[in-house]
Motif scaffolding. Structure first.
Motif, PDB file in Angstrom:
ATOM      1  N   HIS A 155       7.377  -6.087   5.633  1.00 31.11           N
ATOM      2  CA  HIS A 155       6.359  -6.967   5.040  1.00 31.11           C
ATOM      3  C   HIS A 155       4.979  -6.663   5.613  1.00 31.11           C
ATOM      4  N   HIS A 156       4.911  -6.457   6.932  1.00 35.69           N
ATOM      5  CA  HIS A 156       3.623  -6.167   7.547  1.00 35.69           C
ATOM      6  C   HIS A 156       3.100  -4.791   7.145  1.00 35.69           C
ATOM      7  N   ILE A 157       3.977  -3.836   6.927  1.00 40.38           N
ATOM      8  CA  ILE A 157       3.527  -2.529   6.438  1.00 40.38           C
ATOM      9  C   ILE A 157       2.819  -2.696   5.103  1.00 40.38           C
ATOM     10  N   MET A 158       3.374  -3.536   4.259  1.00 41.46           N
ATOM     11  CA  MET A 158       2.804  -3.724   2.936  1.00 41.46           C
ATOM     12  C   MET A 158       1.557  -4.611   2.969  1.00 41.46           C
TER      13      MET A 158
ATOM     14  N   GLY B  39      -1.202  -2.120   3.639  1.00 40.90           N
ATOM     15  CA  GLY B  39      -1.410  -1.741   2.252  1.00 40.90           C
ATOM     16  C   GLY B  39      -0.652  -0.485   1.868  1.00 40.90           C
ATOM     17  N   ARG B  40       0.527  -0.311   2.480  1.00 38.19           N
ATOM     18  CA  ARG B  40       1.312   0.903   2.246  1.00 38.19           C
ATOM     19  C   ARG B  40       2.688   0.540   1.692  1.00 38.19           C
ATOM     20  N   ASP B  41       3.253   1.468   0.978  1.00 39.95           N
ATOM     21  CA  ASP B  41       4.623   1.338   0.513  1.00 39.95           C
ATOM     22  C   ASP B  41       5.542   1.504   1.724  1.00 39.95           C
ATOM     23  N   PRO B  42       6.331   0.480   2.079  1.00 43.74           N
ATOM     24  CA  PRO B  42       7.194   0.592   3.272  1.00 43.74           C
ATOM     25  C   PRO B  42       8.127   1.788   3.237  1.00 43.74           C
TER      26      PRO B  42
ATOM     27  N   ALA C 185       5.974   4.888   4.501  1.00 45.56           N
ATOM     28  CA  ALA C 185       5.111   4.705   5.674  1.00 45.56           C
ATOM     29  C   ALA C 185       5.481   5.687   6.781  1.00 45.56           C
ATOM     30  N   GLY C 186       4.465   6.090   7.545  1.00 40.59           N
ATOM     31  CA  GLY C 186       4.682   6.946   8.699  1.00 40.59           C
ATOM     32  C   GLY C 186       4.725   6.135   9.984  1.00 40.59           C
ATOM     33  N   ASN C 187       4.796   6.849  11.105  1.00 39.66           N
ATOM     34  CA  ASN C 187       4.911   6.165  12.388  1.00 39.66           C
ATOM     35  C   ASN C 187       3.700   5.296  12.705  1.00 39.66           C
ATOM     36  N   GLU C 188       2.505   5.764  12.345  1.00 40.44           N
ATOM     37  CA  GLU C 188       1.305   4.978  12.639  1.00 40.44           C
ATOM     38  C   GLU C 188       1.347   3.631  11.925  1.00 40.44           C
ATOM     39  N   ASP C 189       1.756   3.629  10.653  1.00 42.17           N
ATOM     40  CA  ASP C 189       1.872   2.370   9.918  1.00 42.17           C
ATOM     41  C   ASP C 189       2.976   1.492  10.500  1.00 42.17           C
ATOM     42  N   SER C 190       4.082   2.109  10.856  1.00 44.69           N
ATOM     43  CA  SER C 190       5.195   1.338  11.418  1.00 44.69           C
ATOM     44  C   SER C 190       4.818   0.747  12.774  1.00 44.69           C
ATOM     45  N   TYR C 191       4.072   1.537  13.590  1.00 42.48           N
ATOM     46  CA  TYR C 191       3.600   1.015  14.880  1.00 42.48           C
ATOM     47  C   TYR C 191       2.748  -0.235  14.689  1.00 42.48           C
TER      48      TYR C 191
END
Length: 858
Positions: A61-64, A68-71, A74-80
């Motif tokens: 949910h937080h990735i999205m 603003g990314r498709d979970p 997503a890469g490691n930076e978005d997941s972090y």
């Protein structure tokens, strides 16, 4: 300008009203409610071990919503970042509950003021303290990543440089773990001191822009914004009651905006926060200049104002840098005290009770301007009498000293100070006038004592002595080790100790065992937990139970395997960061990592490295154990001697590492850009910890504690906390050499042995010095390192390197002999860890709370 200031101040007060409501809300880097917040029990249910799917869903949910990314892409930076937001929301949930409880109980609060908070990575700390390793491991596995990969995405928070800031970070961890109502206050620097690279052996500094992509751990509190005044003039008058009053008018205004970073306690519901101030212009744009086409002038005020919070420790070798440092110090102090006053005013009208509700700890002299600032607020804003205001100040403030060197005590030019803070200069003069009357009464006719104790240092340039101000304006002055405090009271502050003996006390530093064992050395922590349980994480004295396993062969073998694993990991880092240099994990890892400074004596270590090199070349049959000598640390950009020492280390490393005659016997590495995260990889890998400062110069040290807690043996002088470490671990489990502090002082006076005599009488010493002087490590250039050779040979060398060198070399020989017996070495390593209970920051903070702040710890 004064009318504008009053209007802004009124607006700021109005914006922050709210009775006894907690300080929640405000602008953040993104605040969309996560699905887990709708679950019964809030975030409590999210962090139960059987809620892996809910945790996974919250991260997605937080990735999205935040990224603003498709979970699914997503890469490691978005997941972090998504994981950080998830944990941060959990911390905020706990923090709000805690704030409500604090206001309901009307508990006394502690305000820890520090120019530095060297916290490292927040994700690592949050995961450990929330107890989330296993559920996160499972949740992240389903997302196709792992925790270690995400942790590496986070930049170290560049909010500090050395031991002062790391100590402050440890203290906040302990304060949160022990449930003490407290806040850390400092500055949100956009840039750290610098990013260090090594180019052709030389230190090269580039900006450390740790916030270039923002930080998911920061909350911007735009509704907590205070005006900070500079310059102007003082308007004095007599009020209607015939009392002398002053107003500070015609000032320039910079706004201080609060940014919060949450600090969780260990496995409890207590969360505290660092409130870090960011400078904002009082107006964004000069529209008149803009419309006239002068676009540079239109934003000039904004740029100048916001420079205040740009860089940690601007260079002070030029007047502009000195002025900026002074502006920084007053900026964060003024904003902090307005925040303290706002919080106090919610439930209090009168100020007699202020010291019973507020304790302010000054971490070194950087925040000492808080004393005249609180006086100004009480006198000029609140209309209190001088007598009541001064009584409140002394009972509220406490001062921690961190230096034994007179030249390191902070002073400010009276002219510079007065131009920037004219009202504060008046207050300091009045404090001094009243204080010197007291001194003259106590010690009639003693003009020398009056001169030495005065807040004003007379000379060609009149200066304000900030340490003297901190002592006079505080009810407690503490050193940070037993030896340090003894030397303070016997030498540096002897006059003040004789006048106020009840104010001085020792509070030996400590480190948090959560960050510096449980987190950074998880394999060793797991082994310890198998044998004695995990209660040691909050009661470090329980490590004593490890003594029962020191003679167990199987336990010693597992201990060595973990150490080797940590050495393999560090060897990989060295290969990556040191141009492919390969080191042997089976060699003795001899490590000195700390700020580069002459008194810390990295140069002494280099002299031993040269001796080892010469020995191995001359004696290829030698049975001495192979050694890898590792350095790391930054030299201040304007500190030329320290930078030359960095170059010598790298020059010596270059010669040794290229010489096939010592391949497999000796390697030297300087790992660039030392910081907290790198320390977390270096310290668990150390066999030998170098703590070799000249006795009587290091206040305490905390690196010595971190290394010993991770099983390294210490080689060091009887300086700082080394004295107490020896008392705890036993003289047979530490390598001590060199003169004592008393012998150093005596030697400086009588000069019984001169460096030239040692050089001429000892062939080993002569060979070492000659190798540097004759260009063996500088391609034959005899001038490059000449300044260091001259320092070594000078009878006025304040750090007495050659006078301690012979003892140091003998002690290093003993290190080699004992390392050759791995069972004996491992036993000493185990006993070092087992006996480190005293050096927990939990113990230190309990002493601060109960003996200085007047707060009982449950």
């Amino acid at each position: 300008m004064q009318e504008q200031h009053m209007a802004r101040e009124s607006k700021a007060k109005t914006a922050t009203k709210g009775g006894s409501r907690p300080e929640s809300g405000g602008k953040s880097t993104g605040k969309t409610p996560a699905p887990s917040q709708q679950a019964p029990g809030g975030y409590d249910i999210l962090f139960k071990g059987d809620n892996i799917e809910l945790l996974r869903g919250t991260i997605r949910h937080h990735i999205m919503s935040f990224q603003g990314r498709d979970p699914d892409r997503a890469g490691n930076e978005d997941s972090y970042r998504a994981l950080s937001y998830t944990l941060r929301d959990a911390l905020m949930y706990k923090w709000i509950k805690g704030q409500k409880s604090l206001y309901a109980q009307a508990r006394k609060r502690v305000y820890y003021l520090s120019m530095e908070f060297l916290v490292g990575r927040s994700l690592t700390n949050a995961v450990i303290n929330l107890g989330m390793q296993e559920p996160l491991h499972q949740a992240l596995k389903t997302l196709g990543t792992d925790l270690e990969e995400l942790q590496s995405c986070e930049e170290d928070a560049a909010l500090g440089n050395g031991g002062l800031g790391r100590l402050a970070a440890c203290f906040l961890d302990s304060i949160a773990t022990m449930g003490i109502p407290a806040y850390g206050y400092g500055i949100l620097y956009d840039y750290g001191i610098f990013h260090q690279s090594i180019v052709d052996g030389c230190q090269v500094e580039t900006p450390d822009s740790w916030l270039r992509t923002g930080s998911p751990w920061l909350y911007e509190r735009s509704h907590f914004m205070y005006p900070v005044q500079f310059g102007g003039r003082v308007h004095s008058y007599i009020d209607q009651e015939g009392r002398y009053r002053s107003r500070w008018v015609d000032t320039n205004i910079v706004m201080a905006m609060a940014c919060d970073m949450l600090v969780p306690g260990f496995r409890n519901d207590h969360v505290i926060n660092m409130r870090l101030w960011r400078a904002k212009a009082s107006r964004e744009l000069d529209l008149e200049s803009f419309n006239a086409g002068d676009y540079v002038s239109a934003v000039e005020s904004k740029v100048q104002s916001e420079t205040i919070s740009k860089v940690l420790y601007p260079s002070d070798d030029i007047a502009e840098g000195q002025l900026l440092r002074l502006r920084q110090q007053y900026f964060f102090v003024a904003a902090t005290l307005q925040d303290v006053m706002r919080r106090y005013r919610k439930t209090n009208v009168h100020f007699e009770d202020f010291p019973n509700q507020v304790a302010i700890q000054l971490n070194d002299t950087h925040p000492a301007i808080a004393i005249p600032e609180l006086m100004r607020l009480l006198l000029d804003v609140e209309g209190q009498s001088w007598e009541l205001a001064w009584d409140v100040c002394v009972k509220t403030f406490a001062y921690t000293n961190h230096t034994l060197m007179p030249e390191a005590l902070e002073t400010w030019s009276v002219d510079m100070f007065g131009s920037l803070l004219p009202r504060h200069l008046e207050i300091i003069y009045e404090i001094n006038r009243r204080f010197l009357l007291e001194v003259a009464e106590r010690y009639p006719g003693n003009l020398r004592r009056i001169q030495e104790m005065s807040l004003i240092e007379e000379g060609p340039v009149r200066k304000i002595r900030m340490a003297n101000l901190a002592i006079i304006g505080s009810h407690s002055i503490n050193g940070v080790a037993e030896l340090h405090t003894k030397l303070l009271t016997e030498h540096l502050f002897r006059n003040f100790y004789e006048m106020y003996p009840e104010r001085f006390n020792a509070k030996t530093n400590g480190i948090t065992p959560r960050r510096w064992l449980l987190c950074c050395n998880q394999e060793l922590a797991r082994l310890i937990g198998e044998k004695i349980g995990m209660d040691w994480a909050t009661d470090l004295d329980k490590l004593r139970a490890l003594e029962a396993f020191a003679d167990d062969p199987e336990f010693r073998q597992r201990w060595r395997e973990i150490k080797r694993l940590n050495k393999e990991k560090l060897a990989a880092i060295i290969k990556k960061r040191c141009n492919g240099l390969e080191v042997d994990p089976d060699s003795l890892f001899d490590i000195q990592v700390k700020r580069i400074h002459q008194y810390k004596r990295q140069l002494l270590n280099v002299l031993h490295v040269i001796r080892l090199y010469q020995h191995f070349v001359a004696h290829p049959e030698s049975t001495r154990p192979a050694r890898t000598v590792i350095f790391a640390g930054k030299a201040a950009p304007s500190y030329q001697r320290a930078k030359l020492i960095v170059r010598l280390i790298n020059s010596v490393a270059g010669v040794i590492n290229r010489d096939p005659r010592v391949a497999g016997r000796l390697r030297v590495a300087f790992i660039p850009n030392y910081g907290v995260s790198l320390a977390e990889r270096i310290i668990p890998a150390a066999d030998l910890s170098e703590q070799i400062s000249t006795a009587g110069t290091e206040a305490s040290g905390t690196g010595n504690m971190k290394f010993a807690l991770n099983g390294a043996l210490t080689i060091g002088t009887l300086d700082g906390a080394n004295v107490e470490i020896r008392q705890e671990v036993g003289a047979e489990n530490i390598f001590i050499f060199g003169m004592t502090a008393q012998e150093v002082e005596s030697e400086k006076r009588i000069k019984s042995r001169k460096p030239i005599q040692i050089y001429e009488q000892n062939p080993t010493v002569r060979a070492i010095v000659d190798a540097i002087a004759q260009g063996a490590f500088s391609d034959g250039d005899r001038e490059l390192f000449r300044p260091l050779v001259d320092d070594l040979m000078s009878e006025n060398d304040p750090y007495l390197l050659l006078l301690d060198l012979e003892s140091y070399l003998t002690c290093q020989d003993m290190v080699g002999e004992i390392y050759g017996d791995q069972d004996a070495w491992t036993k000493k390593s185990i006993l070092n860890v087992a006996r480190m209970g005293k050096f927990s920051s939990d113990r230190t903070i309990r002493q601060y709370a109960e003996e200085i702040w007047g707060i009982r710890v449950e």
